[in-house]
Design a protein around this motif. Structure first.
Motif, mmCIF file in Angstrom:
data_model
loop_
_atom_site.group_PDB
_atom_site.id
_atom_site.type_symbol
_atom_site.label_atom_id
_atom_site.label_comp_id
_atom_site.label_asym_id
_atom_site.label_seq_id
_atom_site.Cartn_x
_atom_site.Cartn_y
_atom_site.Cartn_z
ATOM 1 N N ALA A 778 0.825 -1.210 0.000
ATOM 2 C CA ALA A 778 0.000 0.000 0.000
ATOM 3 C C ALA A 778 0.858 1.258 0.000
ATOM 4 O O ALA A 778 0.498 2.273 -0.597
ATOM 5 C CB ALA A 778 -0.938 -0.009 1.199
ATOM 6 N N THR A 779 2.001 1.209 0.710
ATOM 7 C CA THR A 779 2.858 2.409 0.795
ATOM 8 C C THR A 779 3.371 2.800 -0.594
ATOM 9 O O THR A 779 3.370 3.975 -0.966
ATOM 10 C CB THR A 779 4.052 2.125 1.729
ATOM 11 O OG1 THR A 779 3.536 1.743 2.998
ATOM 12 C CG2 THR A 779 4.931 3.359 1.879
ATOM 13 N N LEU A 780 3.793 1.789 -1.354
ATOM 14 C CA LEU A 780 4.284 2.071 -2.692
ATOM 15 C C LEU A 780 3.192 2.685 -3.561
ATOM 16 O O LEU A 780 3.436 3.627 -4.301
ATOM 17 C CB LEU A 780 4.789 0.763 -3.335
ATOM 18 C CG LEU A 780 5.278 0.892 -4.798
ATOM 19 C CD1 LEU A 780 6.446 1.860 -4.895
ATOM 20 C CD2 LEU A 780 5.660 -0.494 -5.322
ATOM 21 N N ILE A 781 1.967 2.193 -3.428
ATOM 22 C CA ILE A 781 0.863 2.724 -4.247
ATOM 23 C C ILE A 781 0.534 4.145 -3.829
ATOM 24 O O ILE A 781 0.304 5.024 -4.661
ATOM 25 C CB ILE A 781 -0.368 1.803 -4.116
ATOM 26 C CG1 ILE A 781 -0.029 0.410 -4.636
ATOM 27 C CG2 ILE A 781 -1.553 2.369 -4.884
ATOM 28 C CD1 ILE A 781 -1.113 -0.606 -4.425
ATOM 29 N N ASN A 782 0.545 4.427 -2.486
ATOM 30 C CA ASN A 782 0.258 5.803 -2.018
ATOM 31 C C ASN A 782 1.307 6.786 -2.546
ATOM 32 O O ASN A 782 0.975 7.897 -2.981
ATOM 33 C CB ASN A 782 0.224 5.841 -0.497
ATOM 34 C CG ASN A 782 -1.059 5.259 0.062
ATOM 35 O OD1 ASN A 782 -2.115 5.446 -0.514
ATOM 36 N ND2 ASN A 782 -0.971 4.519 1.165
ATOM 37 N N GLU A 783 2.560 6.356 -2.515
ATOM 38 C CA GLU A 783 3.611 7.239 -3.032
ATOM 39 C C GLU A 783 3.435 7.460 -4.536
ATOM 40 O O GLU A 783 3.613 8.573 -5.034
ATOM 41 C CB GLU A 783 4.980 6.607 -2.752
ATOM 42 C CG GLU A 783 5.345 6.589 -1.257
ATOM 43 C CD GLU A 783 6.692 5.922 -1.030
ATOM 44 O OE1 GLU A 783 7.296 5.464 -2.016
ATOM 45 O OE2 GLU A 783 7.129 5.866 0.139
#
Length: 1016
Positions: A778-783
């Protein structure tokens, strides 16, 4: 009725053939049966008992169809379908004369099953069983044979065979020698054709000088029951020695000859030789006694030369082949044998025959049919035959001209003559039908036959009106009793069937009456065109036939208008609402007027009363236009009266009140509440089928009516054209099936515009759709979402979420360790800062009670942020307060707050001293004074500044944490008494407070700390 040959033994099986309800049924009957013996029951054997009699127009009937003059061998009970023998003798040998004994003998008849609703044509085939009614007989009562005296013991000499007309076991089975004196014996052999031949056996040496003649008897027996037999005298003469026997060059010869070969034509030449000399070498040719009498009559055998010629004209149809057993003898006792098979080939020498067998009763060979006969009524069974073979015997049957009858094929070369159209006695009273039958020979031969049908007259003609439509007109407001018109009709029948009575139809209105005898139509009531301008009803004409027939005609009565009605407005009072910026001579509204009258009496002209110059009205269309410019602040409404006048000779008029109200314009644009920001995203599975709703955007508009109605559209992004949007519901729908190249993040720019007037307002939001099987990072997608939002809308950025389980565990472990270290450091720094900033926090606590709502001026906000950046360089660590903003998201349907909230910690720089120096109170002059503040607000309520940011509209997406607001959104502090509210883009705000505020620097980075088990 016919006799046929067949090679099948399955005689008890019925089968459906062709069509038209045709069937075959086989029965077996022995010859010579007495009269009235039951053979079968068609009702049971064909399962006809299942047909309910109550649905038939008449009782079921079984009718034997046979040619007039024929004597059928069986009869059928018409009511029951039982089959019985008659007094006519059934003689197999007579019926099947000429048919080879190895073929079966059938007798055929046809049975019609009536009435027409269940019509069937059944071909019944009776297998005639042979009985032993004939004794075997020798060709002559005395048989003479010569045997040479030097015959060796066991020498065999052929004797003439006996003939039995019966077949099978009833035929010849055994021969017996009587009084053989132990010198001769008898043997029986079977020929290749299946015939049994007796042979005389020499059992002792013969001596002509001792005895030259022997007289004995030969007995022949069949195998029937009771057994039949006969005898013949056998006389044997002993002759001198004849050493050699004749020998045929060919023992089996097969020839073909056309049936039209002339008499004297050579069939074949037989050749036989004998090794003897003199008289013993002279050969004599003869037919064996086994050769049929027909063959002996048709063919001639030269006894000296062995040439076979035609003696009489041949007929293939009588006998298609002949077996000629020829004997060659030199005077000895053992003649040579040769079999000549003569095949008679067909020529087209027979014209077709037409056999008519009537199904309906006839009078003097003429069929009488009612003109009410239904379609497909069966009349006769037509059988066409041709004795020729192959194409010469292929027959077609047809009629010579167009008639209301047709031939329907049922069995091979059999046709049903039936009605093909309804009959009409009045048009044609009788028919002479010429039936033609032609074969396919070259040249073709044909035959014709006549069939006569008379049509019986019935009451089948209904009365006919002289007019197909009766049209009449009458002015309204008439006097009762006025005569309109007289209707008339004729009937093609005669007598009582042609007597006509007139009646009003059931749809006739009560305003009219009709004379039953004369047909005079009268108006009995006063008519009003405005209530009914035309009348359409039927008048009936009924004859006196049994049953009576009726017909009808349509009467059209038109009511002529008179000007007896004034114009009528659709409303007594009209209220129109126009925007204050409506241009001069624009359209205010439309006045609608009706007049129940017709023509010029209903032509209405409109005008404004009292010479009102502020407005004009189109006299024909009723469109009202202003001659002034509206100003709602000067005058909110205008009132005047409109007059409507018709164009009758004596005109009529009416008036109505008109009020024009001036209203405000559209000044609010739609605001998106879902998605709450441009940084949220939605997971879309690659397996999603086209037409599936993957996300829904929601926008609200604070206006009313059409100004608040929102339509959605995609105005950017969506580079692969995977998605489309419903303009009314905001549903984003999968348009096409995803493939591997479509995996990744897709940006869709959605526009929401209202339908306000005069100008439509709109807002735009970015919807991020992540196409993948799952969200494992999820962190990669938010970034990725944040980075892509900073760039212009370009082709979709695609990422492959291909993290392996091992790499995920490592990332999680690193994140946990890093998070733990960060929390420890933050707690430590927080404790130090709080100890040093205690006095400032207490001062802020005292000022809370006087705080009010405030909305910063965007220009001042930008100036403050610029100064803050410069100030930061000189700010000492003592003036820096590092805190966390706790952001809670509570689901709307989670009333009990069961722990599914999401908490975020956000570091914030607070510069209270510097911010207090600036004035944030600015109110735009174009904003509504009573509009709500749509900015996001917050407050500090404790020494440790923890801020609860709660959106006024709950967040619905389960994958969304919080939106990062655009640059024009600001968090504003509020006191403890006020309620904190938020919105994203409303231009209306008001504030009179100079209370210092704390502002986030944009953009703010938000990192999610999951609470509970959020699912991605």
């Amino acid at each position: 009725v016919s006799v046929v040959r067949a090679n099948t033994t399955n005689c008890n099986k019925s089968c459906v053939v062709f069509h038209s309800g045709a069937q075959e049924k086989n029965y077996t009957v022995r010859e010579e049966m007495p009269e009235n013996v039951l053979i079968g029951d068609l009702l049971k054997d064909l399962n006809l008992s299942l047909i309910p009699n109550k649905s038939l127009t008449s009782a079921m009937q079984f009718k034997l169809v046979y040619k007039t003059g024929d004597v059928p061998l069986i009869r059928i009970e018409e009511g029951t379908g039982e089959i019985f023998t008659t007094g006519a003798r059934i003689d197999r040998e007579k019926l099947c004369a000429g048919i080879p004994t190895d073929e079966l003998c059938f007798y055929e008849v046809e049975v019609a099953i009536l009435p027409d609703e269940i019509f069937r044509l059944v071909k019944i085939r009776f297998l005639i069983e042979d009985i032993n009614d004939n004794a075997p007989l020798f060709p002559t009562t005395v048989i003479n044979i010569s045997i040479p005296e030097n015959s060796a013991i066991n020498s065999k000499y052929t004797l003439p065979a006996a003939i039995d007309p019966d077949v099978g076991i009833n035929g010849v089975q055994n021969y017996e020698l009587i009084k053989g004196q132990n010198i001769f014996g008898l043997d029986v052999i079977e020929t290749p054709e299946g015939d049994k031949m007796p042979q005389l056996i020499v059992q002792k040496e013969l001596d002509r000088e001792e005895k030259d003649t022997y007289v004995m008897k030969v007995k022949v027996e069949d195998g029937g029951f009771p057994q039949r037999s006969s005898t013949a005298i056998l006389q044997v003469s002993v002759t001198d020695t004849n050493d050699n026997h004749p020998v045929f060059k060919e023992t089996e010869i097969e020839v073909s000859i056309p049936e039209n070969a002339p008499v004297g034509t050579s069939v074949t030449q037989l050749h036989a030789t004998d090794a003897d000399i003199g008289e013993n070498a002279r050969i004599h040719f003869s037919f064996s006694n086994l050769v049929s009498n027909i063959a002996k009559r048709l063919f001639h055998l030269n006894t000296t030369t062995g040439l076979i010629t035609i003696k009489e004209p041949l007929d293939r149809e009588e006998t298609p082949n002949h077996k000629l057993l020829v004997l060659a003898s030199d005077g000895g006792l053992v003649p040579a044998r040769a079999m000549v098979l003569v095949n008679v080939t067909d020529v087209n020498d027979n014209v077709p025959s037409i056999d008519i067998r009537y199904i309906v009763n006839t009078i003097n060979d003429t069929v009488v049919l009612s003109e009410n006969a239904s379609l497909n009524t069966k009349i006769a069974l037509i059988t066409v035959t041709d004795k020729d073979a192959d194409h010469n015997g292929r027959v077609t049957c047809f009629t010579d001209h167009e008639i209301p009858f047709r031939l329907r094929p049922v069995f091979s070369n059999q046709f049903l003559l039936e009605t093909a159209a309804y009959l009409d006695y009045e048009s044609t009273k009788e028919y002479a039908i010429k039936l033609l039958a032609a074969d396919a020979g070259k040249p073709p031969l044909n035959q014709s036959a006549m069939l006569f049908i008379k049509v019986k007259d019935e009451n089948d003609n209904a009365p006919v009106f002289t007019q197909s439509l009766v049209t009449v007109s009458i002015p309204e407001n008439n006097s009762p009793g006025v005569q309109l018109t007289k209707v008339s009709a004729t009937d093609a029948d005669s007598g009582p069937n042609a007597e006509i009575s007139f009646l009003l139809g059931p749809d006739a209105p009560p305003e009219f009456s009709l004379d039953r005898r004369t047909g005079m139509l009268t108006v009995v009531k006063k008519l009003d065109r405005e209530k009914e301008e035309k009348y359409l009803f039927t008048v009936l004409a009924k004859d006196n036939g049994v049953p009576p027939l009726t017909s009808n005609v349509t009467v059209f009565v038109s009511v002529i208008d008179q000007n007896d009605n004034s114009p009528v407005f659709t409303h007594n009072e009209y209220n129109f609402y126009v925007p204050e910026n409506l241009p001069r001579h624009g359209t205010v509204g439309l006045i609608t007027v009706t007049d129940p009258d017709y023509g010029e009496n209903s032509a209405v002209t409109l005008s404004i009363l009292d010479e009102n110059d502020d407005f004009t009205i189109d006299s024909q269309t009723g469109v009202i236009r202003p001659n002034i410019s509206f100003d709602r602040e000067k005058q909110e409404s205008y009132t005047f009266y409109v007059k409507a006048e018709d164009g009758g000779r004596v005109s009529r008029s009416s008036s109505a009140k008109v009020t024009i109200n001036v209203v405000d314009v559209n000044d609010n644009k739609p605001v998106f509440i879902v998605p709450p920001s441009n940084y949220s995203y939605e997971l879309v599975l690659p397996s999603t089928e086209p037409g599936t709703v993957v996300f829904q955007v929601i926008a609200v508009d604070n206006d009313t009516g059409m100004n608040a109605e929102v339509h959605y559209s995609i105005v950017g992004g969506n580079t692969r054209d995977l998605f489309e949007i419903n303009q009314t519901t905001g549903n984003i729908i999968m348009k096409e099936k995803c493939d591997v190249t479509d995996l990744g993040l897709h940006r869709v720019l959605v526009k929401a515009n209202d339908l306000g007037q005069p100008d439509s307002l709109f807002s735009v939001v970015t919807v991020n759709l992540f196409v993948n099987e799952s969200v494992t990072n999820a962190t990669l997608i938010n970034e990725l979402v944040h980075k892509s939002s900073e760039a212009p809308v370009t082709p979709n950025t695609e990422i492959a979420d291909a993290s392996s389980p091992t790499s995920d565990y490592v990332k999680i472990l690193v994140a946990v360790v890093a998070g733990t270290i960060t929390v420890v450091v933050v707690i430590f720094i927080t404790a130090v800062v709080r100890c040093r900033q205690a006095p400032h926090l207490k001062a802020a606590q005292k000022n809370k009670q006087n705080s009010e709502w405030a909305t910063p001026n965007p220009e001042n906000r930008q100036m403050i942020m610029m100064k803050k950046k410069k100030k930061k360089k000189k700010q000492s660590p003592k003036n820096l307060l590092l805190n966390f903003v706790t952001i809670e998201e509570t689901k709307v349907d989670d009333v009990d707050n069961d722990g599914n909230s999401i908490t975020l910690e956000l570091p914030i720089d607070l510069e209270e001293q510097t911010m207090g120096k600036y004035n944030w109170v600015t109110t735009p002059t174009t904003f509504k004074p009573d509009s709500p503040d749509l900015a996001r607000h917050y407050k500090s309520a404790s020494p440790q500044p923890a801020f609860q940011i709660q959106p006024e509209t709950p967040l619905n997406s389960k994958h969304h944490i919080i939106q990062e607001l655009p640059l024009d959104n600001t968090f504003v502090a509020c006191d403890s008494i006020s309620k904190c509210s938020s919105s994203s883009s409303d231009p209306y705000s008001v504030s009179d407070s100079g209370y210092p505020v704390t502002t986030f620097e944009a953009p703010v980075s938000v990192h999610a700390r999951p609470v509970g088990n959020p699912s991605f």
